[in-house]
Scaffold this motif. Structure first.
Motif, short mmCIF file in Angstrom:
data_model
loop_
_atom_site.label_atom_id
_atom_site.label_comp_id
_atom_site.label_asym_id
_atom_site.label_seq_id
_atom_site.Cartn_x
_atom_site.Cartn_y
_atom_site.Cartn_z
N HIS A 1 29.14 -9.70 -2.06
CA HIS A 1 28.36 -9.16 -0.94
C HIS A 1 27.56 -7.93 -1.33
N TRP A 2 28.06 -7.15 -2.31
CA TRP A 2 27.30 -5.96 -2.71
C TRP A 2 26.01 -6.35 -3.44
N ASP A 3 26.06 -7.45 -4.19
CA ASP A 3 24.84 -7.93 -4.83
C ASP A 3 23.89 -8.55 -3.82
N LEU A 4 24.43 -9.33 -2.89
CA LEU A 4 23.60 -9.91 -1.84
C LEU A 4 22.90 -8.82 -1.03
N GLY A 5 23.67 -7.79 -0.64
CA GLY A 5 23.11 -6.70 0.15
C GLY A 5 22.02 -5.95 -0.57
N THR A 6 22.21 -5.75 -1.89
CA THR A 6 21.21 -5.06 -2.70
C THR A 6 19.97 -5.92 -2.88
N ASP A 7 20.18 -7.20 -3.22
CA ASP A 7 19.05 -8.09 -3.46
C ASP A 7 18.21 -8.30 -2.19
N LEU A 8 18.87 -8.33 -1.03
CA LEU A 8 18.15 -8.49 0.23
C LEU A 8 17.58 -7.16 0.75
N ASN A 9 17.97 -6.08 0.07
CA ASN A 9 17.53 -4.73 0.45
C ASN A 9 17.99 -4.36 1.87
N ILE A 10 19.20 -4.78 2.22
CA ILE A 10 19.76 -4.43 3.52
C ILE A 10 20.95 -3.48 3.39
N LEU A 11 21.44 -3.27 2.17
CA LEU A 11 22.49 -2.29 1.88
C LEU A 11 22.02 -1.44 0.71
N ASP A 12 22.03 -0.12 0.89
CA ASP A 12 21.55 0.78 -0.16
C ASP A 12 22.66 1.75 -0.55
N TRP A 13 23.30 1.45 -1.68
CA TRP A 13 24.40 2.28 -2.16
C TRP A 13 23.88 3.51 -2.90
N ASP A 14 22.79 3.35 -3.64
CA ASP A 14 22.26 4.46 -4.44
C ASP A 14 21.80 5.61 -3.56
N ALA A 15 21.08 5.30 -2.49
CA ALA A 15 20.60 6.35 -1.60
C ALA A 15 21.77 7.07 -0.93
N ALA A 16 22.80 6.32 -0.55
CA ALA A 16 23.97 6.93 0.09
C ALA A 16 24.72 7.83 -0.88
N SER A 17 24.80 7.40 -2.14
CA SER A 17 25.45 8.23 -3.16
C SER A 17 24.69 9.52 -3.37
N LYS A 18 23.35 9.44 -3.32
CA LYS A 18 22.51 10.63 -3.48
C LYS A 18 22.71 11.59 -2.30
N VAL A 19 22.75 11.06 -1.11
CA VAL A 19 22.81 11.87 0.10
C VAL A 19 24.24 12.33 0.40
N SER A 20 25.22 11.48 0.14
CA SER A 20 26.61 11.80 0.46
C SER A 20 27.46 11.79 -0.82
N ALA A 21 28.00 10.62 -1.15
CA ALA A 21 28.84 10.48 -2.35
C ALA A 21 29.08 8.99 -2.54
N ALA A 22 29.85 8.65 -3.57
CA ALA A 22 30.25 7.26 -3.76
C ALA A 22 31.06 6.79 -2.55
N ARG A 23 31.04 5.48 -2.31
CA ARG A 23 31.75 4.83 -1.21
C ARG A 23 31.15 5.18 0.16
N PHE A 24 29.87 5.46 0.17
CA PHE A 24 29.09 5.51 1.41
C PHE A 24 27.93 4.54 1.23
N VAL A 25 27.31 4.12 2.35
CA VAL A 25 26.23 3.15 2.26
C VAL A 25 25.23 3.34 3.39
N TYR A 26 23.97 3.03 3.12
CA TYR A 26 22.96 2.89 4.15
C TYR A 26 22.83 1.42 4.50
N TYR A 27 22.90 1.09 5.80
CA TYR A 27 22.51 -0.23 6.29
C TYR A 27 21.04 -0.15 6.68
N LYS A 28 20.24 -1.14 6.29
CA LYS A 28 18.80 -1.11 6.56
C LYS A 28 18.34 -2.41 7.20
N GLY A 29 17.36 -2.31 8.11
CA GLY A 29 16.73 -3.50 8.68
C GLY A 29 17.72 -4.50 9.22
#
Length: 345
Positions: A50-78
């Motif tokens: 699911h993490w690859d699906l979310g990244t490939d579909l651009n509906i889950l952004d782990w990198d941005a959440a890590s930048k803004v918060s820390a690891a084990r956070f996520v942005y849900y998009k669209g």
């Protein structure tokens, strides 16, 4: 006074007594499967996690959440954000139709509340506590809730309820915050073990003689949600060594995750008997006027992020799109398939 303090220290750290029917064993390998629903989803191609699906579909952004918060956070998009919202609105609608009263609880609670449901004093390292506060009107220590169970159960703390009003069934959507102390290296990818996530909780306050029947009802309420979403799962009775500190008996619902080729926990349904009621002094008056402790039960109905993960993996298509479960389409403006979102950067 010294002896009384020492006694209370010990008592507050003693777990609930396990039920006689619990499987006996030190860890999860002694858990016993009770039943299964539907066959595990199979594909004629290698399914994506699911993490690859979310990244490939651009509906889950782990990198941005890590930048803004820390690891084990996520942005849900669209469509990802819409799917998350659809899931928890669906859960709340189904739970309220089953007789639960919806509540929107506080997300910060005091130490008495954390002690009342059994998180404190034993598990202080597992939560996020706000300790700096100069406002004399507000308690110095407030804790971000690890589950809506805490404010839902403590709603009744110190109360004597008219027995004619039992059972009481309540449900709530809330954020949940967990430090995941001691989980280094486990489930570091994906939506399974996050520091912040949303969960719909179900809580029952019942008479003692009704609590075992109500545990079965609670478990079926949670199963009903997975069945309507068409997600294969199994029900497992937890062993004495795997059950929680507060629980006398717990059924875990484990949903099928195709990319991991295994079942993963998506709900725990527990009968805490009078353990929390004694700590929080939740009582009722019976028909003879006698005051007795209630029993309390809690269950996830369900963990929202884990449900999103299960939907992505079980409803994925070979072209990388994800079919929307039929039950959620009214909540997603009629959308039938999730396709890739436009990337901004």
């Amino acid at each position: 006074d010294d002896l009384q303090e020492k006694q209370e220290y010990i008592l507050l750290r003693l777990p609930n007594f396990p039920a006689d029917s619990d499987p006996i064993g030190p860890d999860e390998s002694y858990n016993e499967e009770v039943r299964r629903w539907s066959e595990p989803t199979k594909f004629d191609y290698e399914p994506k996690a699911h993490w690859d699906l979310g990244t490939d579909l651009n509906i889950l952004d782990w990198d941005a959440a890590s930048k803004v918060s820390a690891a084990r956070f996520v942005y849900y998009k669209g469509a990802g954000a819409l799917l998350e919202r659809a899931v928890y609105n669906f859960f709340l609608d189904e739970n309220t139709s089953e007789g639960y009263t919806e509540i929107i609880p506080p997300s910060l609670v005091n130490n008495d509340s954390m002690q009342g449901t059994g998180q404190f004093p034993k598990f202080t390292e597992d939560v996020y506590t706000i300790v700096e506060n100069d406002d004399p009107e507000v308690p110095r220590n407030l804790t971000l809730i690890p589950t809506a169970e805490v404010p839902l159960v403590n709603y009744f703390r110190g109360d004597i309820i008219d027995g004619a009003n039992l059972p009481i069934n309540v449900t709530a959507l809330s954020p949940a915050f967990r430090s995941e102390a001691g989980s280094a290296g486990r489930d570091t990818r994906g939506l399974i073990r996050m520091h912040e996530f949303r969960k719909v909780e179900m809580v029952k306050v019942v008479k003692p003689e009704e609590s075992w029947k109500e545990l079965e009802n609670l478990t079926h309420n949670a199963e009903h949600l997975l069945q309507k979403l068409g997600l294969p799962y199994r029900v497992v009775a937890l062993s004495t060594g795997d059950a929680s500190f507060t629980s006398a008996k717990t059924y875990d619902l484990e949903v099928w995750m195709p990319a991991q080729d295994t079942y993963r926990e998506i709900s725990s349904c527990s009968n805490c008997t009078d353990f929390q009621a004694r700590r929080a002094q939740i009582r009722y008056r019976d028909e003879d006027g006698k005051v007795k402790l209630t029993h309390t039960l809690n269950g996830s109905g369900l963990a929202v992020g884990r449900t999103v993960a299960a939907i992505l993996e079980n409803y994925q298509n070979e072209d990388g799109t994800v079919t929307v479960p039929e039950a959620l389409r009214p909540y997603m403006h009629g959308m039938t398939k999730i396709t890739a979102e436009v990337k901004w950067h």
